[in-house]
Write a protein that holds these residues in place. Structure first.
Motif, PDB file in Angstrom:
ATOM      1  N   ALA A 300       0.828  -1.198   0.000  1.00  0.00           N
ATOM      2  CA  ALA A 300       0.000   0.000   0.000  1.00  0.00           C
ATOM      3  C   ALA A 300       0.869   1.257   0.000  1.00  0.00           C
ATOM      4  N   ASN A 301       0.571   2.156  -0.945  1.00  0.00           N
ATOM      5  CA  ASN A 301       1.325   3.407  -1.055  1.00  0.00           C
ATOM      6  C   ASN A 301       0.359   4.509  -1.465  1.00  0.00           C
ATOM      7  N   LYS A 302      -0.063   5.281  -0.504  1.00  0.00           N
ATOM      8  CA  LYS A 302      -1.028   6.366  -0.723  1.00  0.00           C
ATOM      9  C   LYS A 302      -2.324   5.827  -1.341  1.00  0.00           C
ATOM     10  N   ALA A 303      -2.570   6.188  -2.608  1.00  0.00           N
ATOM     11  CA  ALA A 303      -3.869   5.885  -3.198  1.00  0.00           C
ATOM     12  C   ALA A 303      -3.996   4.457  -3.703  1.00  0.00           C
ATOM     13  N   GLU A 304      -2.890   3.802  -4.050  1.00  0.00           N
ATOM     14  CA  GLU A 304      -2.992   2.463  -4.615  1.00  0.00           C
ATOM     15  C   GLU A 304      -1.826   1.578  -4.195  1.00  0.00           C
ATOM     16  N   LEU A 305      -1.947   0.300  -4.553  1.00  0.00           N
ATOM     17  CA  LEU A 305      -0.884  -0.654  -4.264  1.00  0.00           C
ATOM     18  C   LEU A 305       0.246  -0.492  -5.280  1.00  0.00           C
ATOM     19  N   LYS A 306       1.481  -0.533  -4.794  1.00  0.00           N
ATOM     20  CA  LYS A 306       2.643  -0.438  -5.666  1.00  0.00           C
ATOM     21  C   LYS A 306       3.429  -1.741  -5.594  1.00  0.00           C
ATOM     22  N   ALA A 307       3.938  -2.178  -6.740  1.00  0.00           N
ATOM     23  CA  ALA A 307       4.681  -3.439  -6.819  1.00  0.00           C
ATOM     24  C   ALA A 307       6.156  -3.215  -6.489  1.00  0.00           C
ATOM     25  N   VAL A 308       6.669  -4.045  -5.583  1.00  0.00           N
ATOM     26  CA  VAL A 308       8.074  -3.991  -5.191  1.00  0.00           C
ATOM     27  C   VAL A 308       8.665  -5.382  -5.363  1.00  0.00           C
ATOM     28  N   GLU A 309       9.781  -5.489  -6.083  1.00  0.00           N
ATOM     29  CA  GLU A 309      10.374  -6.805  -6.326  1.00  0.00           C
ATOM     30  C   GLU A 309      10.844  -7.439  -5.023  1.00  0.00           C
ATOM     31  N   VAL A 310      10.521  -8.709  -4.860  1.00  0.00           N
ATOM     32  CA  VAL A 310      10.952  -9.454  -3.676  1.00  0.00           C
ATOM     33  C   VAL A 310      12.447  -9.741  -3.823  1.00  0.00           C
ATOM     34  N   PRO A 311      13.265  -9.309  -2.856  1.00  0.00           N
ATOM     35  CA  PRO A 311      14.715  -9.508  -2.977  1.00  0.00           C
ATOM     36  C   PRO A 311      15.097 -10.980  -2.895  1.00  0.00           C
ATOM     37  N   LYS A 312      16.163 -11.323  -3.613  1.00  0.00           N
ATOM     38  CA  LYS A 312      16.719 -12.686  -3.565  1.00  0.00           C
ATOM     39  C   LYS A 312      18.052 -12.630  -2.832  1.00  0.00           C
ATOM     40  N   ASN A 313      18.433 -13.725  -2.227  1.00  0.00           N
ATOM     41  CA  ASN A 313      19.729 -13.763  -1.548  1.00  0.00           C
ATOM     42  C   ASN A 313      20.596 -14.879  -2.118  1.00  0.00           C
ATOM     43  N   LYS A 314      21.840 -14.904  -1.696  1.00  0.00           N
ATOM     44  CA  LYS A 314      22.809 -15.870  -2.225  1.00  0.00           C
ATOM     45  C   LYS A 314      22.386 -17.310  -1.936  1.00  0.00           C
ATOM     46  N   ARG A 315      21.728 -17.509  -0.803  1.00  0.00           N
ATOM     47  CA  ARG A 315      21.305 -18.867  -0.462  1.00  0.00           C
ATOM     48  C   ARG A 315      20.274 -19.396  -1.461  1.00  0.00           C
ATOM     49  N   ASP A 316      19.407 -18.484  -1.947  1.00  0.00           N
ATOM     50  CA  ASP A 316      18.420 -18.892  -2.957  1.00  0.00           C
ATOM     51  C   ASP A 316      19.124 -19.394  -4.209  1.00  0.00           C
ATOM     52  N   GLY A 317      20.120 -18.627  -4.665  1.00  0.00           N
ATOM     53  CA  GLY A 317      20.851 -19.026  -5.862  1.00  0.00           C
ATOM     54  C   GLY A 317      21.626 -20.312  -5.663  1.00  0.00           C
ATOM     55  N   LYS A 318      22.205 -20.476  -4.490  1.00  0.00           N
ATOM     56  CA  LYS A 318      22.979 -21.689  -4.208  1.00  0.00           C
ATOM     57  C   LYS A 318      22.081 -22.919  -4.208  1.00  0.00           C
TER      58      LYS A 318
END
Length: 331
Positions: A300-318
């Motif tokens: 939620a950001n003021k008037a509407e929902l804004k999309a934010v990329e979910v961060p990835k970490n090194k463990r995910d890649g491994k």
């Protein structure tokens, strides 16, 4: 493709076009020209992250831009190298360095708007954005080329490197056709009615491939290794149309929907909605709690929902790499 490979390709093409006259200066010009189309990433740093996704490989990868830009760059290079290259030669080198960048990108899953302003992205989906077996022969050829001043040998080395890397791309096309056929036969055998299917390789190889299959209500995801001995199995993920209806009209959702070319799933976790791009696979394939490689949380950001990329970490890649290495060996 990754920046390193595009730089290597740019240098190789510059060598083909002007190596006889520029010698090792082709390293400088090829590296610059091979990088120019990807400068849209720099522009994206000043934009909304979702807008940055939409412009990537857009106008900066357009044939029409190259037809305009090549003479400009050719004029600059010919003035700099006035004793070695004329305007026509420099323009030709600039064009082919730019154009081959886009041709290579077309083999990846993201695709390019080579015919911008047409909105369609051309994507053959036959090679991952980083594939050492494609890049290494080209790099070896460049090293050998730079070590000699003999024009005949330089031409021989660079021709061999480009031939091997191009043959690898051609091989990727044949393997894709074969794997697509395997997935289609499995769907037919299991009596699954589907409307669309896309097949693409997993990271760093041409042995393990993923498939996304669309049905009227669900998406089916699966993988297939060339070393498999067991039947192909499909995992079902609901399209979640009810959740999607909650985002109808949201500007970021519409942009992400466009960029994903329709291959997405809306999920909900801890009261937040997530947009998951299916084209780039999963980090975690647990059907009850899947984690997609590219996922965006709506906040939620003021008037509407804004999309934010979910961060990835090194463990995910491994974990993903470990899974790929294990799965490549077959089932």
């Amino acid at each position: 493709m990754d920046s390193f490979t595009q730089i290597a390709l740019g240098i190789a093409i510059a060598e083909v076009c002007a190596g006889k006259k520029l010698k090792n200066k082709t390293v400088l010009y090829g590296a610059i020209l091979g990088t120019i189309p990807d400068l849209d990433v720099v522009v994206g740093l000043f934009l909304n992250p979702v807008d940055a996704i939409l412009i990537h490989r857009g106008i900066s990868h357009s044939l029409f831009l190259f037809l305009f830009l090549s003479p400009v760059l050719g004029w600059i290079i010919s003035k700099t190298e006035r004793d070695k290259l004329n305007f026509v030669q420099a323009t030709r080198m600039a064009f082919w360095c730019l154009f081959t960048h886009v041709l290579l990108d077309m083999f990846t899953s993201w695709g390019t708007q080579i015919l911008w302003p047409l909105n369609y992205r051309f994507a053959l989906k036959t090679i991952f954005v980083i594939d050492p077996l494609h890049t290494i022969p080209l790099v070896i050829a460049l090293i050998m080329t730079c070590k000699t001043k003999n024009g005949v040998l330089r031409k021989k080395y660079i021709t061999r490197g480009l031939s091997i890397s191009s043959a690898y791309l051609l091989l990727s096309c044949f393997i894709k056709v074969y794997t697509l056929n395997q997935f289609e036969k499995a769907l037919t055998k299991q009596g699954i009615q589907y409307t669309e299917i896309i097949v693409k390789p997993t990271a760093f190889n041409l042995i393990l491939w993923n498939a996304n299959v669309a049905t009227s209500e669900d998406y089916l995801l699966s993988d297939y290794s060339l070393l498999d001995t067991q039947p192909i199995l499909f995992t079902v993920y609901s399209k979640n149309k009810v959740l999607e209806s909650q985002l109808k009209g949201n500007s970021d959702f519409e942009k992400l929907k466009k960029s994903s070319e329709g291959w997405y799933i809306i999920s909900k976790k801890n009261q937040s909605l997530y947009f998951n791009d299916l084209r780039f696979g999963l980090l975690n394939d647990n059907p009850k709690n899947p984690q997609f490689a590219f996922s965006y949380q709506f906040i939620a950001n003021k008037a509407e929902l804004k999309a934010v990329e979910v961060p990835k970490n090194k463990r995910d890649g491994k974990r993903l790499l470990q899974k790929i290495v294990t799965r490549i060996k077959g089932n």
